[in-house]
Design a protein around this motif. Structure first.
Motif, short mmCIF file in Angstrom:
data_model
loop_
_atom_site.label_atom_id
_atom_site.label_comp_id
_atom_site.label_asym_id
_atom_site.label_seq_id
_atom_site.Cartn_x
_atom_site.Cartn_y
_atom_site.Cartn_z
N SER A 124 0.77 -1.26 0.00
CA SER A 124 0.26 0.15 0.12
C SER A 124 0.87 1.23 -0.15
O SER A 124 1.03 1.85 0.96
N LEU A 125 1.35 1.49 -1.00
CA LEU A 125 2.54 2.71 -1.14
C LEU A 125 1.76 3.86 -1.12
O LEU A 125 0.78 4.16 -1.71
N PRO A 126 2.50 4.99 -0.72
CA PRO A 126 1.87 6.32 -0.87
C PRO A 126 1.53 6.78 -2.24
O PRO A 126 0.68 7.55 -2.44
N GLY A 127 2.43 5.87 -3.26
CA GLY A 127 2.03 6.64 -4.64
C GLY A 127 1.23 5.74 -5.27
O GLY A 127 1.25 5.61 -6.52
N HIS A 128 0.62 4.98 -4.60
CA HIS A 128 -0.54 4.09 -5.32
C HIS A 128 -1.72 4.90 -6.10
O HIS A 128 -1.94 5.97 -5.90
N TYR A 129 -2.32 4.17 -7.16
CA TYR A 129 -3.55 4.71 -7.80
C TYR A 129 -3.16 6.02 -8.53
O TYR A 129 -3.97 6.77 -8.68
N ALA A 130 -2.08 5.94 -9.24
CA ALA A 130 -1.83 7.18 -9.65
C ALA A 130 -1.86 7.34 -11.09
O ALA A 130 -1.66 6.50 -11.90
N ASP A 184 -3.18 18.80 -18.93
CA ASP A 184 -1.61 18.79 -18.32
C ASP A 184 -1.64 18.45 -16.81
O ASP A 184 -0.85 18.14 -16.13
N LEU A 185 -2.90 19.01 -16.29
CA LEU A 185 -2.89 18.76 -14.90
C LEU A 185 -4.32 18.34 -14.52
O LEU A 185 -5.45 18.90 -15.12
N ILE A 186 -4.56 17.53 -13.58
CA ILE A 186 -5.96 17.18 -13.01
C ILE A 186 -5.93 17.96 -11.43
O ILE A 186 -5.24 17.79 -10.62
N ARG A 220 -7.55 7.50 -1.43
CA ARG A 220 -6.96 7.19 -2.76
C ARG A 220 -6.72 8.61 -3.66
O ARG A 220 -5.58 8.41 -4.13
N LEU A 221 -7.16 9.54 -3.26
CA LEU A 221 -6.72 10.92 -3.91
C LEU A 221 -5.55 11.30 -3.47
O LEU A 221 -4.67 11.75 -4.26
N ARG A 222 -5.32 11.24 -2.18
CA ARG A 222 -4.02 11.68 -1.62
C ARG A 222 -2.74 10.77 -2.07
O ARG A 222 -1.58 11.15 -2.51
N ARG A 223 -2.97 9.35 -2.22
CA ARG A 223 -2.17 8.46 -3.11
C ARG A 223 -1.94 8.75 -4.41
O ARG A 223 -0.83 9.25 -4.93
N ALA A 224 -2.77 9.07 -4.97
CA ALA A 224 -2.78 9.49 -6.63
C ALA A 224 -2.16 11.11 -6.67
O ALA A 224 -1.33 11.06 -7.59
N SER A 225 -2.26 11.85 -5.93
CA SER A 225 -1.65 12.93 -5.73
C SER A 225 -0.24 12.94 -5.59
O SER A 225 0.62 13.41 -6.31
#
Ligand code: AMP
Ligand code: MG
Length: 337
Positions: free
Chosen positions: A222-228, A297-299, A316-321
């Motif tokens: 469950s990495l901080p950078g998941h769902y990116a 370019d940016l979401i 999920r949003l924090r991980r995506a960001s």
């Protein structure tokens, strides 16, 4: 993209046949689509890791045909633990709750990435249930996306993610919940939420003292950078935001209000016109995927209230960001942050 999307009775039959031969199949669950293989067949498990490009250090969830199968994959460490699991299973299975429990020695180590605990659940999806009961064996199934990427909530999403590396996807329509199961670790009568999901802290409270760490939890896999997404994603906050003049911005709005405040966007996805968190969760990954594929370019993402399933959406949003800023979610990168 060669994977075949299959349906109904025939689809169930073909899925079971392929799984019996040690193959892997994209299957619908009530949370997101999974990539399933026989949990007791190490070759099938290896195929899952290979198809996803997932590091072998990232353990898989095991799906049981029924709760009564649990002692085939779990060895309880005490009577109290067994009793707690019984109560939780009666309340939330079949459903989107995953329990972390001591692993049975006969379950291949590859499934748990060598860890002493296994993650188990019983899905409520009727197609997945039918495949399990005909196969008569537990299935290991992580989400059916390339490692670190956006989870699929439709058969077409699975084909976009893994179409080149798997043969079959069983179509069960859009997923009901749209975010992954709640992962709960049991210590005595303490229930620790390791990944927020559709079963909420409020619901679990009745069964034990709930510890919800908050922030980004770093459980294995469950990495901080998941769902990116591939594009940069920023959660809208109270800071004044300014971007270079020609930045093409896609907006993920929770409900209608923010559109009026923020003016012009290249594309807009609305998660729920009425501000309903369950509807927002069900639409979340699809909206993120469409914005990611659109010409922006940016979401920018509007935060949702952190209550009920809103806790899971914000996780999920924090991980995506995080992933989009640190590069962990990019398709060409497999290195965890
Ligand atoms: P996925 O099925 O893709 O949603 O991912 C399964 C997630 O469950 C992993 O990434 C971990 O966060 C968690 N998980 C699965 N098995 C274990 C385990 N044995 N110990 C700790 N976490 C686990
Ligand atoms: Mg996943």
């Amino acid at each position: 993209m060669s994977a075949r999307i299959i349906h109904g009775e025939e689809g169930i039959r073909d899925s079971v046949e392929l799984l019996r031969q040690g193959g892997v199949v994209g299957l619908p669950t009530e949370t997101v689509y999974g990539l399933a293989g026989n949990a007791f067949d190490p070759k099938a498990i290896a195929r899952i890791f290979e198809a996803k490009g997932r590091p072998l250090t990232d353990p898989l969830i095991v799906h049981l045909p029924e709760a009564s199968w649990i002692e085939r994959v779990v060895r309880f460490s005490s009577l109290e633990q067994r009793e707690m699991v019984k109560r939780l299973a009666e309340a939330f299975w079949p459903g989107p709750m995953t329990l972390l429990l001591p692993k049975h020695p006969e379950l291949p180590d590859l499934v748990t990435a060598g860890l002493g605990q296994v993650a188990v659940r019983v899905t409520a999806h009727p197609l997945f249930q039918k495949v399990l009961s005909r196969l008569n064996s537990p299935l290991a199934a992580p989400s059916a996306n390339r490692f670190g990427r956006i989870s699929p909530t439709s058969a077409d999403d699975v084909r976009l993610e893994l179409g080149d590396s798997i043969d079959l996807i069983l179509d069960g329509g859009p997923c009901e919940h749209g975010v992954e199961s709640t992962i709960v670790s049991i210590q005595g009568n303490h229930l620790e939420i390791l990944r927020p999901g559709p079963i909420t802290e409020e619901q679990l409270k009745e069964y034990g003292h709930v510890v919800s760490p908050g922030g980004i939890v770093n459980t294995p896999g469950s990495l901080p950078g998941h769902y990116a997404p591939k594009k940069r994603l920023k959660i809208i906050d109270s800071d004044i935001m300014s971007f270079p003049a020609k930045t093409r911005i896609g907006l993920m709005a929770f409900h209608t209000s923010v559109k009026e405040i923020l003016g012009e966007f290249t594309s807009v996805e609305l998660l729920s016109a009425s501000g309903d968190l369950k509807e927002a969760a069900a639409n979340f990954y699809g909206a993120l995927r469409r914005l990611d594929e659109s010409d922006v370019d940016l979401i920018l993402a509007e935060p949702v209230p952190e209550e009920g399933i809103g806790v899971a959406i914000m996780d999920r949003l924090r991980r995506a960001s995080y992933g989009s800023y640190h590069g962990t979610g990019h398709q060409d990168s497999n290195s965890p942050a």
